[in-house]
Design an enzyme around this catalytic site. Structure first.
Site, mmCIF file in Angstrom:
data_model
loop_
_atom_site.group_PDB
_atom_site.id
_atom_site.type_symbol
_atom_site.label_atom_id
_atom_site.label_comp_id
_atom_site.label_asym_id
_atom_site.label_seq_id
_atom_site.Cartn_x
_atom_site.Cartn_y
_atom_site.Cartn_z
ATOM 1 N N SER A 8 1.609 -7.385 9.060
ATOM 2 C CA SER A 8 2.764 -6.551 9.381
ATOM 3 C C SER A 8 3.021 -6.418 10.869
ATOM 4 C CB SER A 8 2.614 -5.179 8.734
ATOM 5 O OG SER A 8 1.335 -4.635 8.979
ATOM 6 N N HIS A 26 5.885 -7.855 3.273
ATOM 7 C CA HIS A 26 6.836 -8.484 4.188
ATOM 8 C C HIS A 26 7.270 -9.871 3.731
ATOM 9 C CE1 HIS A 26 6.219 -5.206 6.975
ATOM 10 N NE2 HIS A 26 4.929 -5.302 6.679
ATOM 11 N N LYS A 30 11.568 -2.682 1.705
ATOM 12 C CA LYS A 30 11.775 -3.534 2.890
ATOM 13 C C LYS A 30 12.895 -4.525 2.574
ATOM 14 C CE LYS A 30 7.400 -2.199 4.720
ATOM 15 N NZ LYS A 30 5.960 -2.257 4.591
HETATM 16 C C1 LIG Z 1 5.048 -1.086 4.421
HETATM 17 C C2 LIG Z 1 3.776 -1.643 3.899
HETATM 18 C C3 LIG Z 1 3.120 -1.062 2.822
HETATM 19 C C4 LIG Z 1 3.542 0.251 2.240
HETATM 20 O O1 LIG Z 1 4.679 0.131 1.464
HETATM 21 P P1 LIG Z 1 5.598 1.412 1.295
HETATM 22 O O2 LIG Z 1 6.426 1.100 0.098
HETATM 23 O O3 LIG Z 1 6.373 1.546 2.543
HETATM 24 O O4 LIG Z 1 4.677 2.582 1.078
HETATM 25 C C5 LIG Z 1 2.010 -1.697 2.302
HETATM 26 N N1 LIG Z 1 1.553 -2.838 2.846
HETATM 27 C C6 LIG Z 1 2.144 -3.407 3.913
HETATM 28 C C7 LIG Z 1 1.594 -4.672 4.467
HETATM 29 C C8 LIG Z 1 3.269 -2.824 4.482
HETATM 30 O O5 LIG Z 1 3.834 -3.358 5.548
#
Ligand SMILES: *Cc1c(COP(=O)(O)O)cnc(C)c1O
Length: 408
Positions: free
Chosen positions: A187, A215, A246
């Site tokens: 990330s 991602h 996302k």
């Molecule tokens: C954003 C993210 C999460 C968490 O997901 P949410 O739905 O925002 O709680 C988990 N793992 C990674 C790698 C992320 O970037």
């Protein structure tokens, strides 16, 4: 006294340029967003920090589907999934997601969660029982780290991207259940885990592999099915987590895995069982989001995003070399410009903001000490002009970076 202790901690954070502050967005998530205090006129900023990779967070068809879902199912689910909160919309979404992942996971089923954070806690605590070992990549997301902390399993860590080190750990382990745990796209770095090699290790050492594709889902793969499609992987050893806030532009997450694993999660995962189901309208909106991702529009958005990534990297590589920064080796929408020092990263972010451009400075503990960075993220809703404007602003900041370096 508690408040004195906390004030001291706050002062220490401030001295290390580690204080975090929230900003208030007055308008929808989009490249051009108005940001500012609640009681003042907001400032319009060109933003490069959301994870809305396909520009779907503010898509009219999805917003319309959300409203339609609210008309049909109301505002709230009223209870957890096992009590009475599991709606037709949730079930339809899970079915659609299961069929998306079916080419990659035999007998795949999907389970929808309120957030990716909870999905990760659920998988690691339900499967990582006493006697199991979790083999965790060092740059994993905080939610995987916290899941591993909560799990009763032993935890071992392997260095970033280092399949050879993982091979040794797996070989030396006598654990009865081995789970490899990794982000797909990291990330804060944007690079992709060597999943084909990790899967080969899982097969050789009778291990399973938990892949967090937060991602990758929606953006990677010709049809946007994520990293498994991108790399052409298929195995029943894959336990896949995709998030839906996302690239999918809405909220929530899902686990896709062999039906037996999903059944086990429904029955044992506390972050699934002991929480109110997300509003059915959210699941209903996600059905439209999936249609867009899989269709022609999704294809065009991914192609445009790829063009923007190439444009940014071509310009940024040169500037980073001039300034003494490092541009991470990433082909994804996450482009890290590693500056190093916390204060320098904040200063660069502030310089850009003075030109009306918002890029977040990411500091420890989110990234290792000494690797503070600008995390630039691109979206299909950016234009080539937007990226050119960012590059021009960074180019004007390069001489400033030089002066700081010489003064230091
Ligand atoms: C954003 C993210 C999460 C968490 O997901 P949410 O739905 O925002 O709680 C988990 N793992 C990674 C790698 C992320 O970037």
């Amino acid at each position: 006294m508690l408040l004195d202790l906390l004030q001291q901690a706050a002062a220490e954070r401030e001295a290390q340029a580690l204080t975090r502050r929230r900003r208030i967005a007055h308008t929808a998530c989009a490249p051009h967003q108005s940001v500012g205090a609640a009681d003042a006129e907001p400032t319009p900023l060109l933003t490069f920090c959301s994870n809305d990779y396909l520009g779907l967070a503010n898509h009219p068809s999805i917003a319309h589907a959300l409203a339609e879902g609210a008309h049909r199912y109301g505002a709230g689910s009223g209870a957890s999934h096992l009590v009475s909160g599991h709606s037709l919309a949730h079930a339809q979404l899970e079915q659609a997601l299961a069929s998306w992942l079916a080419p990659h996971i035999p007998e795949a089923q999907a389970l929808y969660f309120c957030t990716g954070y909870m999905a990760n806690l659920a998988v690691l605590t339900s499967l990582g029982t006493a006697g199991a070992t979790l083999f965790c990549e060092t740059l994993n997301h905080a939610s995987l780290i916290d899941g591993a902390r909560l799990a009763k399993a032993d935890v071992q860590r392997y260095p970033h991207g280092d399949a050879a080190a993982l091979d040794t750990l797996l070989r030396d382990s006598a654990s009865q259940l081995k789970l490899i745990v990794t982000d797909s796209v990291f990330s804060m770095d944007g690079d992709i885990a060597p999943l084909a090699a990790l899967l080969a290790l899982a097969e050789r050492h009778d291990a399973w592999i938990v892949v967090d594709d937060a991602h990758g889902f929606g953006v990677l793969g010709a049809q946007g099915r994520g990293v498994l499609e991108h790399l052409g992987l298929r195995s029943e050893r894959l336990i896949y987590i995709g998030t839906l806030g996302k690239a999918a532009g809405v909220a929530g997450a899902f686990v896709a895995a062999h039906a037996t694993i999903i059944e086990h999660l429904v029955n044992t995962a506390r972050p699934y069982i002991y929480t109110t189901a997300a509003p059915p309208a959210v699941a209903h909106a996600l059905l439209t989001s999936l249609d867009i991702i899989a269709g022609e529009e999704g294809h065009c958005r991914r192609a445009h995003l790829a063009d923007l990534i190439a444009q940014l990297r071509a310009g940024l590589g040169v500037l980073a070399a001039q300034a003494g920064w490092t541009l991470g080796a990433s082909d994804t929408a996450i482009q890290p410009l590693v500056v190093g020092d916390n204060a320098a990263a904040l200063a660069l972010s502030a310089t850009l903001e003075a030109e009306g451009i918002r890029v977040g400075a990411i500091r420890p503990p989110t990234v290792p000490a000494g690797t503070a960075r600008l995390r630039i993220t691109l979206s299909a809703s950016h234009t080539e002009q937007d990226v050119a404007r960012l590059l021009a602003a960074i180019a004007r900041a390069v001489p400033v970076a030089h002066q700081h370096r010489e003064a230091a």
